[in-house]
Design an enzyme around this catalytic site. Structure first.
Site, mmCIF file in Angstrom:
data_model
loop_
_atom_site.group_PDB
_atom_site.id
_atom_site.type_symbol
_atom_site.label_atom_id
_atom_site.label_comp_id
_atom_site.label_asym_id
_atom_site.label_seq_id
_atom_site.Cartn_x
_atom_site.Cartn_y
_atom_site.Cartn_z
ATOM 1 N N ASN A 103 36.292 43.229 37.823
ATOM 2 C CA ASN A 103 38.103 42.473 38.446
ATOM 3 C C ASN A 103 38.736 43.019 36.957
ATOM 4 O OD1 ASN A 103 36.575 41.306 40.384
ATOM 5 N ND2 ASN A 103 36.621 39.071 40.038
ATOM 6 N N PHE B 53 40.216 29.743 35.584
ATOM 7 C CA PHE B 53 39.609 30.654 37.107
ATOM 8 C C PHE B 53 40.604 31.836 36.921
ATOM 9 C CE2 PHE B 53 38.947 25.811 37.778
ATOM 10 C CZ PHE B 53 37.357 25.932 38.359
ATOM 11 N N GLU B 54 39.248 32.350 36.927
ATOM 12 C CA GLU B 54 39.615 33.817 36.980
ATOM 13 C C GLU B 54 40.868 34.367 38.145
ATOM 14 O OE1 GLU B 54 35.422 35.493 37.815
ATOM 15 O OE2 GLU B 54 37.117 37.311 38.490
ATOM 16 N N ALA B 55 40.819 33.723 39.153
ATOM 17 C CA ALA B 55 41.988 33.662 40.041
ATOM 18 C C ALA B 55 43.441 33.009 40.095
ATOM 19 C CB ALA B 55 41.440 33.321 41.562
#
Lengths: 322, 256, 322, 256
Positions: A103, B53-55
């Site tokens: 990612n 959180f990576e988002a």
């Protein structure tokens, strides 16, 4: 100021066979699903997708045979489906070409494209096979100018040879489609909650298409200039598409739809059942209105509406659905 | 009394994972059991831990268990709602993340993880989702906690693809490969808790879950697992179980 | 959650002689002036400053003899003073060591430090003497580990040799001091209006000190998580300093002070007059309260207060001041 | 009638600069006369031009003339209030800026600009503020408009330091140096308007201000300035002057 407003059908028709595209959102939120269904109805083929963590947006496109090559880090609906079933089958059957990144690596590649540089450095990937191995062959890379000449490049810092970095090549796509909460007809958008990598994805595309839950006035969005992340002059088209991300969530508007996701994941591993899903929810409906009716209409959608105090539906049943 | 407490395997593993988080630490959480663990930790011994959180959600104070790291529920009470770039660069790569949770389909004795595919990489027998942020967390967090199902085939001598680097070939091979920090600290599985030798970085059994023996766990491992330091895994307290069941996951999204 | 609140005096005392620092803001807005006056009162020496477009914040520090080396792109108050007078004299007299970059280059350097990479690439500077010439000698660079081993490095893209980029070395400072509109005692801050390069500057510093117009509750700032740009766990200390940027502006709080800037620029070219300015407005006052009284107190400051409909003082007289 | 219109030199130069902006263009503005020019353009023939300031304001609709590119006044009505990084990377480096305004103390025949220092760089006779964003605008905008005071010593054969690259040594030297786009389109001075030859990129006199002659302007230039295409500079219209004086700068911050 000329309006950039077009219809969803007009927006989908802009994207030809073979186009390179990135879609906004992250696993369970803000994918431009209505536009993706429209692309499937148009029987688009040979699409080239770039993404970080797509979910069912890619899975249904891949399953419908619209996709030729993908570059990504992850494809699943997380707890709703820990693997994208059609993606898994497509890879196992050799039906799509792919390249694996992480990612962070994919976001770095979008960031490089958005910033207008050929690459950006990072300290991740060392020691992994994401760094060591390539899924695409040199021939496949050479044959398509949209694919980077190399997957990545390791170098020492010219300022300190003891420091090693990985350079990731910039991404440039022909199209980027984002689904956002609010947009004005001049292309100014408002993203609420997490922005994911939407801004970077939009800024490395030639043509940016926005689908939005709500069309608002430019003046309203100019009231809070700190909240606007994407220069409106980078946006080409805007389409008004309520529930445009269903069955995925849109923060402050509606939650994901556990029932619809369950229907998809229960059948998607099976070719016949997947075809039936397409027949019922994509080919069998002509537009977004018919799609929303097919998934249960107001009765279903009202239960997904976000509680303004939470930005989602706090009492939504997500397991043991009858 | 705690000795009469009834708990599930998921609850035991969640509590073991939660206890790895120290108060005030910055924690990079993933979907599933790690989310139960970080929420439990925040509700018990680590009220000041910072959940990321990576988002894009930073310092979340969740009211409801998320089902994805991009879930709207992660924004609830958050100090920041940003994007992947801010989380990966400003927080993770800059060295501000103390502990990251990752999992995978295969794990070797050095804590290297495969979540990409089984069989030939170019023509895989089974394809998994891929790295997502796992490789990045494994490379750049100060330490990682690995969650896994404990079966011989899932803990083999050699994994098919290194999606997320652990201690690589052990010793100083991780540093030599170019990684500036981090490495796996612990592996919480369905059978026990494993840690890594300080210098060789080989995995050893720290504890076996109640009802099992050290030998039974070692026998179900695909590589030689030293057991001489193994004790029984500490069981959840009644208070931990109450918060886990009534506060963290009353809907039983992940709890079994 | 332990409070990070300290007094302005305590904050200034944390910064020792010889420290490397960057200050937030841009030319005429949001410089942490109150803290800078405190550093001058403490007779700090040999400071090493990094910035993009500082203004009078650097000029008065340089004039007061506190600064040894600077790396920057620009130093002036723009239309209030098209050159920093003490900076100009210091360079012409050889009193400070410096290196010239462009604004984009310095911001790229802060960005690299914030991202945790040793460098970042850019496409600017080609053909300029900013690229071709170095003010600092190799000996000066080698003698201080805080100075990059090279000013910059030109390279071809490994993905396409036809593409050339300039790599800019990351900046890491011991301290960063930002003056912002709102801060909570846990270190969560709210920047209103332009963010300049404040976030990047903070994230490449070991110790981040915030001075804020207003101390608010963490809960209030958590109501709009999209508006918070700096992770609070990167902030070390917070000080409550109303009018902390005077004579410069703070969007939504107060405007710049044309009278005070006129006084400064009319005298600063002359050593004696500059010393007198310091005596009157810095050494002659013990704290921020005495400083605000010295510059005219409420009578002066009320006229600078921002109109909520504009974020500044729309009727402020900026020329032909009696 | 326009022939009887009275105007100052600053007004003439501002109008000439404003007319370089086409409607809908993205404009990178600097302090002083360029701000008068972009505001005038937005109020007259280019209502849809997008005004950008490097300090972070994007698509401003100013109600009051700013005195700095970091002025709170630039945020008024803006579509975005971001920072330098977003403006320099997403807008400028990505090639989204059509025209940038820059100025300097010295300019040569190829539009190279010095705003750094006069004399020996390491021991300068006179030090100026430095590049600021000028070098970046000169490198990365699709074209630049240069504003300058017209004196022989300010337009020399050779400048002491190239802060902002123009056409460098002319011909294709700019491209060869590694610059991917841009270059100076016009120089508006206190004596005339100069443009650049299409291929040699040498400066020539396009127009001399009313009251001057082509020869007078050339005589006040430190290098040979071709004048064969020179006409008289078009004067401001009454409407342009009214908006400039009553709407853009009623306080006379920059207008003289």
């Amino acid at each position: 100021m000329t309006s950039k407003l077009i219809s969803l059908k007009e927006a989908a028709a802009l994207i030809p066979n073979g186009a390179s595209i990135s879609f906004g959102g992250f696993t369970s939120q803000r994918h431009p699903m209505a536009l993706i269904y429209a692309l499937i109805r148009l029987r688009r083929r040979d699409l080239y997708l770039f993404g970080h963590s797509p979910g069912g947006d890619w899975d249904i496109l891949i399953g419908a045979g619209c996709v030729k090559r993908v570059e990504l880090a992850y494809e699943a609906d997380e707890a709703f489906g820990t693997i994208g079933p059609r993606w898994r089958l497509a890879i196992q059957r050799g039906a799509v070409e792919w390249e694996d990144y992480s990612n962070f690596a994919m976001v770095t590649r979008f960031q490089a494209g958005a910033m207008g540089v050929p690459f950006l450095p990072m300290r991740s990937l060392f020691g992994s096979d994401v760094l060591a191995r390539e899924a695409l062959s040199d021939e496949q890379r050479a044959a398509d100018p949209r694919t980077a000449s190399k997957k990545l490049h390791v170098m020492e810092s010219p300022f300190d040879p003891a420091e090693k970095v990985v350079l990731l090549p910039a991404i440039h796509t022909e199209f980027c489609v984002l689904h956002v909460q609010k947009a004005a007809e001049n292309g100014l958008v408002r993203i609420e909650g997490q922005s994911f990598a939407d801004v970077q994805q939009a800024l490395c595309a030639d043509t940016v298409i926005i689908t939005a839950e709500e069309i608002v006035s430019e003046e309203e969005l100019r009231q809070d200039p700190e909240r606007n992340l994407l220069p409106f002059f980078a946006v080409s088209h805007v389409a008004h598409v309520p529930f445009g991300a269903h069955p995925y969530a849109v923060y402050n508007y509606y939650d994901y739809d556990p029932r619809q996701l369950k229907i998809y994941h229960e059948g998607a591993e099976d070719d016949a059942q997947f075809e039936q899903y397409l027949a019922q929810f994509v080919y069998g409906v002509n537009d977004q209105a018919e799609y929303l009716a097919a998934v249960g209409g107001a009765a279903r959608l009202d239960g997904l509406k976000a509680d303004p105090n939470f930005g989602y539906s706090p009492n939504l049943k997500r397991r043991r659905l009858d | 009394m705690s000795t009469t407490v009834q708990y599930s395997l998921t609850e035991l593993m969640t509590v073991a994972a939660a206890r790895e988080i120290k108060d005030g630490e910055v924690v990079f959480a993933g979907t599933g059991l790690p989310m139960l663990g970080v929420m439990l930790a925040q509700q018990t011994h680590a009220p000041n831990c910072v959940i990321i959180f990576e988002a894009g959600a930073i310092a979340s104070r969740m009211a409801h268990l998320p089902m994805s790291v991009g879930d709207p529920r992660t924004v609830r009470g958050a100090a920041m709602a940003a994007g992947l770039s801010e989380v990966f660069t400003y927080c993770l790569q800059a060295g501000r993340v103390d502990v990251g949770f990752i999992s995978g389909a295969q794990i070797d004795r050095y804590g290297n993880i495969n979540s990409t595919s089984i069989g030939d990489y170019h023509n895989p027998k089974v394809r998994f989702p891929g790295s997502g942020g796992s490789c990045d967390i494994a490379c750049l967090a100060k330490r990682t906690v690995i969650i896994a199902a404990h079966e011989k085939r899932r803990l083999p001598e050699k994994i098919d693809y290194i999606t997320s680097p652990g201690w690589l070939e052990g010793g100083d091979s991780r540093h030599k490969a170019g990684l500036v920090r981090g490495g796996p600290a612990v592996v919480v599985t369905t059978k026990g808790v494993m840690r890594f030798h300080d210098t060789s970085h080989e995995m050893y059994l720290a504890s076996y879950h109640p009802g099992l023996s050290a030998k039974a766990v070692a026998d179900d491992t695909g590589f030689v697992l030293p057991t001489e330091h193994a004790t029984e895994t500490a069981i959840p307290t009644a208070e931990e179980l109450r918060i886990l069941r009534d506060v963290v996951d009353p809907e039983r999204v992940f709890l079994k």
